[in-house]
Motif scaffolding. Structure first.
Motif, PDB file in Angstrom:
ATOM      1  N   ASP A  29       0.810  -1.167   0.025  1.00 31.64           N
ATOM      2  CA  ASP A  29      -0.084   0.085   0.000  1.00 31.64           C
ATOM      3  C   ASP A  29       0.910   1.131   0.067  1.00 31.64           C
ATOM      4  O   ASP A  29       0.525   2.247  -0.688  1.00 31.64           O
ATOM      5  N   LYS A  30       1.638   1.357   0.886  1.00 33.82           N
ATOM      6  CA  LYS A  30       2.710   2.423   0.861  1.00 33.82           C
ATOM      7  C   LYS A  30       3.487   2.595  -0.518  1.00 33.82           C
ATOM      8  O   LYS A  30       3.428   4.000  -1.020  1.00 33.82           O
ATOM      9  N   ALA A  31       4.151   1.569  -1.247  1.00 35.14           N
ATOM     10  CA  ALA A  31       4.673   1.686  -2.295  1.00 35.14           C
ATOM     11  C   ALA A  31       3.631   2.381  -3.420  1.00 35.14           C
ATOM     12  O   ALA A  31       3.928   3.252  -4.378  1.00 35.14           O
ATOM     13  N   TYR A  32       2.355   1.948  -3.389  1.00 32.87           N
ATOM     14  CA  TYR A  32       1.299   2.295  -4.410  1.00 32.87           C
ATOM     15  C   TYR A  32       0.822   3.689  -4.162  1.00 32.87           C
ATOM     16  O   TYR A  32       0.852   4.428  -5.313  1.00 32.87           O
ATOM     17  N   TYR A  33       0.789   4.195  -2.980  1.00 36.31           N
ATOM     18  CA  TYR A  33       0.841   5.642  -2.662  1.00 36.31           C
ATOM     19  C   TYR A  33       1.931   6.357  -3.057  1.00 36.31           C
ATOM     20  O   TYR A  33       1.689   7.584  -3.796  1.00 36.31           O
ATOM     21  N   VAL A  34       3.082   5.828  -3.115  1.00 37.63           N
ATOM     22  CA  VAL A  34       4.404   6.655  -3.624  1.00 37.63           C
ATOM     23  C   VAL A  34       4.298   6.898  -4.913  1.00 37.63           C
ATOM     24  O   VAL A  34       4.470   7.832  -5.695  1.00 37.63           O
ATOM     25  N   ALA A  35       3.984   5.596  -5.508  1.00 42.48           N
ATOM     26  CA  ALA A  35       3.755   5.762  -7.112  1.00 42.48           C
ATOM     27  C   ALA A  35       2.626   6.579  -7.590  1.00 42.48           C
ATOM     28  O   ALA A  35       2.936   7.343  -8.633  1.00 42.48           O
ATOM     29  N   LYS A  71      -6.964   6.110   1.455  1.00 45.38           N
ATOM     30  CA  LYS A  71      -6.537   6.091   2.848  1.00 45.38           C
ATOM     31  C   LYS A  71      -6.021   7.410   3.055  1.00 45.38           C
ATOM     32  O   LYS A  71      -4.688   7.729   2.702  1.00 45.38           O
ATOM     33  N   PRO A  72      -6.677   8.450   3.528  1.00 49.75           N
ATOM     34  CA  PRO A  72      -6.066   9.991   3.907  1.00 49.75           C
ATOM     35  C   PRO A  72      -4.819   9.808   4.648  1.00 49.75           C
ATOM     36  O   PRO A  72      -4.082  10.464   4.457  1.00 49.75           O
ATOM     37  N   SER A  73      -4.890   8.711   5.917  1.00 50.46           N
ATOM     38  CA  SER A  73      -3.506   8.694   6.597  1.00 50.46           C
ATOM     39  C   SER A  73      -2.339   8.501   5.871  1.00 50.46           C
ATOM     40  O   SER A  73      -1.468   9.154   6.101  1.00 50.46           O
ATOM     41  N   LEU A  74      -2.391   7.466   4.837  1.00 48.38           N
ATOM     42  CA  LEU A  74      -1.424   7.263   4.258  1.00 48.38           C
ATOM     43  C   LEU A  74      -0.843   8.335   3.057  1.00 48.38           C
ATOM     44  O   LEU A  74       0.099   8.479   2.966  1.00 48.38           O
ATOM     45  N   SER A  75      -1.806   8.886   2.743  1.00 46.01           N
ATOM     46  CA  SER A  75      -1.684   9.796   1.847  1.00 46.01           C
ATOM     47  C   SER A  75      -1.060  11.204   2.245  1.00 46.01           C
ATOM     48  O   SER A  75       0.298  11.681   1.981  1.00 46.01           O
TER      49      SER A  75
END
Length: 106
Positions: A29-35, A71-75
């Motif tokens: 998920d973290k890698a997806y949000y970075v991408a 996910k707003p927190s991850l964003s």
């Protein structure tokens, strides 16, 4: 002694409940949000988090059984890392998607 008998299980239940409600984001998920962040327009008038939400939720098919929820927190976490970069690093990252992802995954 009777109080300890009831307090310890109560504290254990509270600790488990707190752990359950803390967001646990996977590395995927973290890698997806970075991408996603590296793919959006950083110079747009639209806020970065709004752009990310549009990309993430807009990628869901109407017929998908499991839709990806934003996910707003991850964003906010990714945007926070972006804001910690120096101006030079931000300029380099905005020009090259691979460099952007490397800088934000640190």
């Amino acid at each position: 002694m009777a109080k300890v008998k009831y307090i310890f299980p109560l504290l254990l239940i509270l600790a488990l409940a707190a752990w359950w409600f803390i967001p646990h984001d996977s590395e995927e998920d973290k890698a997806y949000y970075v991408a996603v962040f590296c793919a959006i327009d950083h110079d747009s008038a639209q806020p970065l988090d709004r752009q990310m939400q549009n990309v993430i939720e807009g990628g869901n098919s109407d017929y998908a059984l499991q839709k990806i929820a934003y996910k707003p927190s991850l964003s906010r976490s990714v945007i926070s890392r972006w804001q910690q970069l120096t101006t030079d690093e931000q300029q380099r990252a905005a020009q090259d998607n691979v460099i952007c992802q490397q800088l934000l995954r640190r």
